[in-house]
Scaffold this motif. Sequence first.
Motif, mmCIF file in Angstrom:
data_model
loop_
_atom_site.group_PDB
_atom_site.id
_atom_site.type_symbol
_atom_site.label_atom_id
_atom_site.label_comp_id
_atom_site.label_asym_id
_atom_site.label_seq_id
_atom_site.Cartn_x
_atom_site.Cartn_y
_atom_site.Cartn_z
ATOM 1 N N GLU A 1 1.304 -1.126 0.280
ATOM 2 C CA GLU A 1 -0.183 -0.114 0.024
ATOM 3 C C GLU A 1 1.134 1.933 -0.085
ATOM 4 N N LEU A 2 1.924 1.090 0.989
ATOM 5 C CA LEU A 2 2.795 2.134 0.455
ATOM 6 C C LEU A 2 3.761 2.738 -0.718
ATOM 7 N N HIS A 3 4.397 1.369 -0.636
ATOM 8 C CA HIS A 3 5.110 1.562 -1.932
ATOM 9 C C HIS A 3 4.226 1.791 -3.176
ATOM 10 N N ARG A 4 2.800 1.765 -2.933
ATOM 11 C CA ARG A 4 2.087 2.437 -4.562
ATOM 12 C C ARG A 4 1.754 4.124 -4.009
ATOM 13 N N LEU A 5 1.448 4.104 -2.938
ATOM 14 C CA LEU A 5 1.288 5.404 -2.929
ATOM 15 C C LEU A 5 2.892 6.138 -3.031
#
Length: 206
Positions: free
Chosen positions: A136-140
Amino acid sequence: MCTVFKAAIRQVLPHALLVVDHFHIVQLANRAVTEVRRRMTLTQRGRRGRNSDPEWRMRNRLTRSAARMPGKHVDRLTDTLEALPAKIGAPILDAWNAKEDLLDLLATARTHPNREHVHQLLRRFYTRCAATDLPELHRLATTIETWWPQILAFMRTGITNAGSEGTNRVIKTVARDAYGFRNPKNQRLRTRTATTRRHRGHLNPA
């Protein structure tokens, strides 16, 4: 934040300055925190969140800005997450910290920050995301990187459509409220009344 819209504007108005409103960036960051919280609860507890789960009770506080909360509430949030089993609390705390790093970056808008300070805050956010294994953080972080020129344009100009976004939210809320609605005419009248200058007040102080 739509690539189709971006391409269309570039074709029709090649010299226009594209700006990404911070409203959408904050929305994406909060969504990432919520997704991490839900996934950790589901994978570690084997079910959806319940009122008995500390992370579920903190769900609303997790999506609030720390800068707008009393210090004791921030301390309680971090203490609660640190007291949870590490496989649940640590990822959620990482996601929350990354969200706050991004909010710190956006908070420099309209303050005329120097380039070095902006890139220090941006690097801190990227480093936080890269240090985790949370998709989720990598996508953000990827989204921020993709739209960074337009986000930087917001930070430099301060241009925002927050007023219209707030009015649209009121319209959608009223439209979903069936009380008093007997026909489309009544619904339109109710919506119009709720969004007049007098009633919307805080949405458009001017």
